[in-house]
Each structure stands twice: as C-alpha cells, then as structure tokens.
Design a protein around this motif. Structure first.
Motif, PDB file in Angstrom:
ATOM      1  N   ALA A  14      36.223  46.432  28.825  1.00  0.00           N
ATOM      2  CA  ALA A  14      37.682  46.329  28.783  1.00  0.00           C
ATOM      3  C   ALA A  14      38.104  44.875  28.946  1.00  0.00           C
ATOM      4  O   ALA A  14      37.540  44.141  29.775  1.00  0.00           O
ATOM      5  N   ARG A  66      48.309  42.889  20.749  1.00  0.00           N
ATOM      6  CA  ARG A  66      46.873  42.781  21.031  1.00  0.00           C
ATOM      7  C   ARG A  66      46.041  42.695  19.758  1.00  0.00           C
ATOM      8  O   ARG A  66      44.975  42.082  19.754  1.00  0.00           O
ATOM      9  N   SER A  84      42.110  42.056  24.127  1.00  0.00           N
ATOM     10  CA  SER A  84      42.530  42.812  25.320  1.00  0.00           C
ATOM     11  C   SER A  84      42.225  44.297  25.152  1.00  0.00           C
ATOM     12  O   SER A  84      43.080  45.160  25.390  1.00  0.00           O
ATOM     13  N   LYS A  86      41.069  48.100  25.442  1.00  0.00           N
ATOM     14  CA  LYS A  86      41.166  49.110  26.487  1.00  0.00           C
ATOM     15  C   LYS A  86      40.235  50.269  26.132  1.00  0.00           C
ATOM     16  O   LYS A  86      39.921  50.487  24.946  1.00  0.00           O
ATOM     17  N   ASP A  89      41.065  52.380  23.221  1.00  0.00           N
ATOM     18  CA  ASP A  89      40.895  51.840  21.872  1.00  0.00           C
ATOM     19  C   ASP A  89      39.578  52.293  21.235  1.00  0.00           C
ATOM     20  O   ASP A  89      39.324  52.006  20.061  1.00  0.00           O
ATOM     21  N   SER A 128      35.059  50.783  30.645  1.00  0.00           N
ATOM     22  CA  SER A 128      35.934  50.304  31.723  1.00  0.00           C
ATOM     23  C   SER A 128      35.137  49.567  32.782  1.00  0.00           C
ATOM     24  O   SER A 128      33.923  49.606  32.818  1.00  0.00           O
TER      25      SER A 128
END
Length: 128
Positions: A14, A66, A84, A86, A89, A128
């Motif tokens: 992330a 982004r 960026s 996440k 995504d 993450s």
C-alpha cells in the motif's frame, strides 16, 4: 482487428506505485477512445480512466488524484500511472479501445459495451 497487450502489473505494498502499459497492434491512439478498466476477484469490471483522441481524460471518483492516463502515439502505447495504491485497487487491469469514440462521450460513464477491443489484462496486487 486491433490487438492490445498490457504489461506492468505486479505486487506492491500500500502506498506504492506502478506504471501499466498497453501496446496496440496498429496506430489507433489518434483515432480511438481508449480506456483502462479493472476487475477485482468476484466483482464486475469497472472503468478506471479513459482518454479520447483529443487528449480529453476522465477518471473514476475512486482513483481521482492518484491515477493518470496518458498515451504516446509515437510508441503506440497507452499508459496508466497508478500512485498511492490501496488494497482495494487490487485486480486485473485491462485496456480497451473504442473506434467510434462513443465511450468517451461526455454523457457516458465507462460503458463496457462501448469498447470493442480488449486486452488480456495485467494483474495488480496491493498488500496492506
């Protein structure tokens, strides 16, 4: 018949970035509407970004600020710079081409059926 080949996907943490590329078999970027779509596991395919032959762009709300779509006609290549990142995504990312440019009409929002040609996709995985 237009063939599209995506590349540049991968696994990132992330906050990371990737640059996705889509090479077309012919010189189409100055005549077609081009789009990037993605499909998460178990979900439907959704539009991410699109660019018309005049350079006009549009983004999904979830990626605004982004992601950046661009094209290099000299290299016959479409790009999607994704920053960026996440976990949400994560998914298979596809590029698509619409020779009639209906898909880039102001009143249409990422209608899949507008895009006639599709690539096989490149996987993006964000942890993450």
């Amino acid at each position: 018949q237009v063939q599209l080949v995506e590349s540049g996907g991968g696994s990132v943490q992330a906050g990371g970035s990737l640059r996705l590329s889509c090479v077309a078999s012919g010189y189409i970027y100055n005549t077609h509407c081009m789009g990037w779509f993605r499909q998460a596991p178990g979900e439907g395919r959704e539009g991410v970004a699109r660019i018309n032959n005049d350079g006009t762009t549009r983004y999904a709300e979830s990626v605004l600020g982004r992601f950046t779509i661009s094209q290099d006609n000299s290299k016959n290549t479409l790009y999607l710079q994704v920053n960026s990142l996440k976990p949400e995504d994560t998914g298979m990312y596809y590029c698509a081409a619409d020779p009639l440019r209906l898909g880039c009409s102001p009143h249409r929002t990422f209608v899949l059926s507008d895009f006639r040609y599709w690539g096989q996709g490149t996987q993006v995985t964000v942890s993450s």
